[in-house]
Design a protein around this motif. Structure first.
Motif, PDB file in Angstrom:
ATOM      1  N   ASP A   3       0.879  -1.162   0.000  1.00 31.58           N
ATOM      2  CA  ASP A   3       0.000   0.000   0.000  1.00 31.58           C
ATOM      3  C   ASP A   3       0.921   1.218   0.000  1.00 31.58           C
ATOM      4  O   ASP A   3       1.427   1.636   1.042  1.00 31.58           O
ATOM      5  N   GLN A   6      -0.117   4.174   2.241  1.00 36.20           N
ATOM      6  CA  GLN A   6       0.105   3.919   3.675  1.00 36.20           C
ATOM      7  C   GLN A   6       1.586   4.017   4.011  1.00 36.20           C
ATOM      8  O   GLN A   6       1.968   4.644   4.998  1.00 36.20           O
ATOM      9  N   ARG A   7       2.409   3.406   3.180  1.00 32.96           N
ATOM     10  CA  ARG A   7       3.844   3.391   3.463  1.00 32.96           C
ATOM     11  C   ARG A   7       4.498   4.764   3.311  1.00 32.96           C
ATOM     12  O   ARG A   7       5.484   5.052   3.973  1.00 32.96           O
ATOM     13  N   ARG A   9       2.803   7.450   3.971  1.00 29.63           N
ATOM     14  CA  ARG A   9       2.040   8.249   4.948  1.00 29.63           C
ATOM     15  C   ARG A   9       1.329   9.436   4.271  1.00 29.63           C
ATOM     16  O   ARG A   9       1.406  10.571   4.741  1.00 29.63           O
ATOM     17  N   THR A  11      -2.486  10.307   1.813  1.00 31.89           N
ATOM     18  CA  THR A  11      -3.816   9.789   1.483  1.00 31.89           C
ATOM     19  C   THR A  11      -3.906   9.545  -0.015  1.00 31.89           C
ATOM     20  O   THR A  11      -3.153  10.148  -0.799  1.00 31.89           O
ATOM     21  N   SER A  56      -8.552  -2.562  -0.658  1.00 26.05           N
ATOM     22  CA  SER A  56      -9.037  -1.954   0.593  1.00 26.05           C
ATOM     23  C   SER A  56     -10.404  -2.526   0.973  1.00 26.05           C
ATOM     24  O   SER A  56     -10.664  -2.810   2.142  1.00 26.05           O
ATOM     25  N   ASP A  80      -0.524  -5.224   4.228  1.00 19.26           N
ATOM     26  CA  ASP A  80      -0.780  -3.792   4.069  1.00 19.26           C
ATOM     27  C   ASP A  80      -2.263  -3.443   4.021  1.00 19.26           C
ATOM     28  O   ASP A  80      -2.667  -2.395   4.493  1.00 19.26           O
TER      29      ASP A  80
END
Length: 138
Positions: A3, A6-7, A9, A11, A56, A80
């Motif tokens: 992801d 996510q990694r 940080r 959106t 997701s 993830d």
């Protein structure tokens, strides 16, 4: 699949400048290369976003069902898109209870059916022996 959002940080709604800054801050060279390749090309990002949404959704579904990865998959790229399992009393627990009840009913039926089959066999043998004795002995 990682992801990337996510990694890094950020959106999924992040602007190109935000993505470029996050990639620049990234210390992991392989992640940095992947993110630059995927997120900075508009058509690749569109394909990645479609796949990201699907993964997701699967992660949310797994969490609602109470499913998690085995310990050796946790904290890696395979995890993830996973979320913590749902709260106690989730649909997963209800389905497991129903499955256990069905398995117990099936096992009882198999034992009962075997008992009836053995009783029928015993009665047939007994009736055959009586009939044989009746016809052989006057």
């Amino acid at each position: 699949m990682r992801d990337l959002y996510q990694r890094l940080r950020i959106t999924p709604e992040a602007e190109a400048a935000e993505i470029a800054a996050a990639i620049e801050r990234c210390q992991h060279t392989a992640l940095k290369a992947d993110a630059a390749t995927v997120l900075q090309a508009e058509w690749r990002r569109a394909e990645y976003d479609a796949l990201h949404d699907t993964l997701s959704d699967i992660g949310r579904l797994r969490a609602r069902l109470g499913l998690t990865h085995a310990p050796y998959w946790r904290a890696g790229p395979a995890d993830d898109f996973s979320l913590p399992p749902g709260p106690p009393g989730s649909r997963f627990e209800e389905w497991m209870q129903r499955l256990n009840r069905a398995a117990r009913a099936h096992n009882r039926w198999r034992r009962l059916r075997l008992g009836w089959w053995l009783a029928t066999l015993w009665l047939a043998t007994l009736a055959g022996g009586v009939a044989l004795g009746h016809f052989v002995l006057p």
